[in-house]
Write a protein that holds these residues in place. Structure first.
Motif, PDB file in Angstrom:
ATOM      1  N   GLY A  55      56.231  17.646  31.143  1.00 42.24           N
ATOM      2  CA  GLY A  55      56.135  18.946  30.448  1.00 42.24           C
ATOM      3  C   GLY A  55      56.616  20.450  31.047  1.00 42.24           C
ATOM      4  N   LYS A  56      57.097  19.974  32.214  1.00 39.32           N
ATOM      5  CA  LYS A  56      57.593  21.069  33.268  1.00 39.32           C
ATOM      6  C   LYS A  56      59.046  20.880  33.378  1.00 39.32           C
ATOM      7  N   TYR A  57      59.931  21.765  33.616  1.00 36.97           N
ATOM      8  CA  TYR A  57      61.320  21.626  33.853  1.00 36.97           C
ATOM      9  C   TYR A  57      61.091  21.526  35.658  1.00 36.97           C
ATOM     10  N   ARG A  58      62.217  20.570  35.965  1.00 36.97           N
ATOM     11  CA  ARG A  58      61.907  20.507  37.605  1.00 36.97           C
ATOM     12  C   ARG A  58      63.505  20.760  38.185  1.00 36.97           C
ATOM     13  N   ILE A  59      63.620  21.556  39.277  1.00 33.61           N
ATOM     14  CA  ILE A  59      64.679  21.834  40.070  1.00 33.61           C
ATOM     15  C   ILE A  59      64.672  20.683  41.361  1.00 33.61           C
ATOM     16  N   VAL A  60      65.229  19.483  41.256  1.00 29.40           N
ATOM     17  CA  VAL A  60      65.021  18.667  42.329  1.00 29.40           C
ATOM     18  C   VAL A  60      66.267  18.737  43.305  1.00 29.40           C
ATOM     19  N   TYR A  61      65.766  18.689  44.664  1.00 30.51           N
ATOM     20  CA  TYR A  61      66.692  18.837  45.730  1.00 30.51           C
ATOM     21  C   TYR A  61      66.275  17.953  46.713  1.00 30.51           C
ATOM     22  N   PHE A  62      67.307  17.149  47.345  1.00 28.31           N
ATOM     23  CA  PHE A  62      66.994  16.009  48.263  1.00 28.31           C
ATOM     24  C   PHE A  62      67.649  16.736  49.784  1.00 28.31           C
ATOM     25  N   GLY A  63      66.756  16.449  50.597  1.00 29.98           N
ATOM     26  CA  GLY A  63      67.334  17.086  52.030  1.00 29.98           C
ATOM     27  C   GLY A  63      66.418  16.609  52.989  1.00 29.98           C
ATOM     28  N   TYR A  64      66.325  17.533  54.223  1.00 28.79           N
ATOM     29  CA  TYR A  64      65.314  17.180  55.225  1.00 28.79           C
ATOM     30  C   TYR A  64      65.153  18.196  55.943  1.00 28.79           C
ATOM     31  N   THR A  65      63.976  18.273  56.939  1.00 24.40           N
ATOM     32  CA  THR A  65      63.510  19.477  57.311  1.00 24.40           C
ATOM     33  C   THR A  65      64.210  19.873  58.751  1.00 24.40           C
ATOM     34  N   TYR A  66      64.794  18.666  59.235  1.00 22.70           N
ATOM     35  CA  TYR A  66      65.356  19.039  60.517  1.00 22.70           C
ATOM     36  C   TYR A  66      66.842  19.418  60.527  1.00 22.70           C
ATOM     37  N   CYS A  67      67.419  19.310  59.068  1.00 18.04           N
ATOM     38  CA  CYS A  67      68.665  19.766  58.859  1.00 18.04           C
ATOM     39  C   CYS A  67      69.268  21.224  59.358  1.00 18.04           C
ATOM     40  N   PRO A  68      69.933  21.273  60.204  1.00 22.86           N
ATOM     41  CA  PRO A  68      70.418  22.456  60.751  1.00 22.86           C
ATOM     42  C   PRO A  68      70.826  23.674  59.989  1.00 22.86           C
ATOM     43  N   ASP A  69      71.444  23.501  58.578  1.00 30.13           N
ATOM     44  CA  ASP A  69      72.097  24.486  58.169  1.00 30.13           C
ATOM     45  C   ASP A  69      72.207  24.347  56.377  1.00 30.13           C
ATOM     46  N   VAL A  70      72.616  23.354  55.868  1.00 28.83           N
ATOM     47  CA  VAL A  70      72.746  23.181  54.695  1.00 28.83           C
ATOM     48  C   VAL A  70      71.628  23.118  53.995  1.00 28.83           C
ATOM     49  N   CYS A  71      70.489  22.601  54.279  1.00 27.95           N
ATOM     50  CA  CYS A  71      69.357  22.251  53.485  1.00 27.95           C
ATOM     51  C   CYS A  71      68.595  23.435  53.374  1.00 27.95           C
ATOM     52  N   PRO A  72      68.213  24.302  54.474  1.00 24.07           N
ATOM     53  CA  PRO A  72      67.741  25.460  54.587  1.00 24.07           C
ATOM     54  C   PRO A  72      68.121  26.509  53.619  1.00 24.07           C
ATOM     55  N   THR A  73      69.778  26.437  53.934  1.00 23.15           N
ATOM     56  CA  THR A  73      70.387  27.445  52.973  1.00 23.15           C
ATOM     57  C   THR A  73      70.606  27.142  51.545  1.00 23.15           C
ATOM     58  N   ASP A  74      70.380  26.147  51.016  1.00 23.63           N
ATOM     59  CA  ASP A  74      70.344  25.658  49.759  1.00 23.63           C
ATOM     60  C   ASP A  74      68.833  26.021  49.302  1.00 23.63           C
ATOM     61  N   MET A  75      67.892  25.644  50.055  1.00 23.04           N
ATOM     62  CA  MET A  75      66.415  25.839  49.618  1.00 23.04           C
ATOM     63  C   MET A  75      66.094  27.346  49.447  1.00 23.04           C
ATOM     64  N   ALA A  76      66.818  27.937  50.314  1.00 28.50           N
ATOM     65  CA  ALA A  76      66.756  29.608  50.393  1.00 28.50           C
ATOM     66  C   ALA A  76      67.359  29.997  49.057  1.00 28.50           C
ATOM     67  N   LYS A  77      68.187  29.399  48.639  1.00 26.77           N
ATOM     68  CA  LYS A  77      68.818  29.978  47.608  1.00 26.77           C
ATOM     69  C   LYS A  77      67.926  29.640  46.122  1.00 26.77           C
ATOM     70  N   ILE A  78      67.640  28.460  46.178  1.00 29.40           N
ATOM     71  CA  ILE A  78      66.456  27.878  45.200  1.00 29.40           C
ATOM     72  C   ILE A  78      65.194  28.840  45.204  1.00 29.40           C
ATOM     73  N   GLY A  79      64.799  29.216  46.292  1.00 33.71           N
ATOM     74  CA  GLY A  79      63.630  30.036  46.272  1.00 33.71           C
ATOM     75  C   GLY A  79      64.148  31.449  45.805  1.00 33.71           C
ATOM     76  N   GLN A  80      65.139  31.942  46.144  1.00 31.50           N
ATOM     77  CA  GLN A  80      65.506  33.245  45.640  1.00 31.50           C
ATOM     78  C   GLN A  80      65.928  33.210  44.062  1.00 31.50           C
ATOM     79  N   ALA A  81      66.393  31.985  43.573  1.00 32.61           N
ATOM     80  CA  ALA A  81      66.404  31.994  42.056  1.00 32.61           C
ATOM     81  C   ALA A  81      65.093  32.033  41.490  1.00 32.61           C
TER      82      ALA A  81
END
Length: 195
Positions: A55-81
């Motif tokens: 019943g919910k739409y989902r934004i699904v992103y695969f990454g990892y917490t130790y990622c030095p740059d791409v994952c936190p940047t992408d997740m920040a954009k999703i959070g901003q959205a």
């Protein structure tokens, strides 16, 4: 470090090119074999199934917490959205669950994921699981990942496909969100598809 394989790139790009005039009738990823059932563990140590998001739409992103740059940047954009949607389209925002699935289950414990996802939006659900469970869910989403050999200090990187899928209320794939752009661009796409 992050690769988009030609076959998957074609799968993602062709439907987008065909989308054209912004009509909502045919999602770019309609009919794609992306997504499927899973049983994983969230950031609070609770068992979570794909059916929990029915019943919910989902934004699904695969990454990892130790990622030095791409994952936190992408997740920040999703959070901003999501924050923009909360302000501009709260009814649509309430229908969306952002989901972060680790590709590094050996290091990404529920506690590590909880600390990571807390940086982006309060409704982000972080998921981990056994290596076999993570491999299975990544395969069902056509997400490549590969652990790299450890460096001199024992740390390692994980190569993976960086993509954010918008999935529908029945778990059906709708679109690949523009994480190469910014939060407002992601928010616009979500508003376009979330009804």
């Amino acid at each position: 470090m992050y690769r988009l394989f030609p076959a998957l790139a074609l799968t993602l790009a062709l439907p987008l090119a065909a989308c054209g005039g912004g009509t909502r009738s045919e999602p770019p990823l309609a009919g794609a074999r992306i997504g499927g059932p899973f049983t994983l563990t969230n950031q609070d140590g609770q068992t979570v199934r794909d059916t929990d998001f029915a019943g919910k739409y989902r934004i699904v992103y695969f990454g990892y917490t130790y990622c030095p740059d791409v994952c936190p940047t992408d997740m920040a954009k999703i959070g901003q959205a999501m924050k923009q949607l909360d302000k501009e389209a709260p009814r649509a925002a309430a229908k969306v669950v952002p989901i972060f699935i680790t590709v590094d289950p050996e290091r990404d414990t529920p506690a590590a994921i909880k600390q990571f996802v807390a940086n982006f939006h309060p409704r982000v659900v972080g998921l981990t699981g056994s290596p076999a469970a993570i491999a299975a869910v990544a395969k069902s989403y056509a997400v490549y990942f590969k652990k790299q050999p450890p460096g001199p200090g024992g740390g390692y990187m994980v190569d993976h496909l960086a993509v954010a899928f918008l999935m529908g209320p029945n778990g059906e794939p709708i679109a690949s969100l523009p994480i190469d752009k910014d939060g407002p661009a992601i928010a616009e796409q979500v508003k376009h598809w979330v009804q």
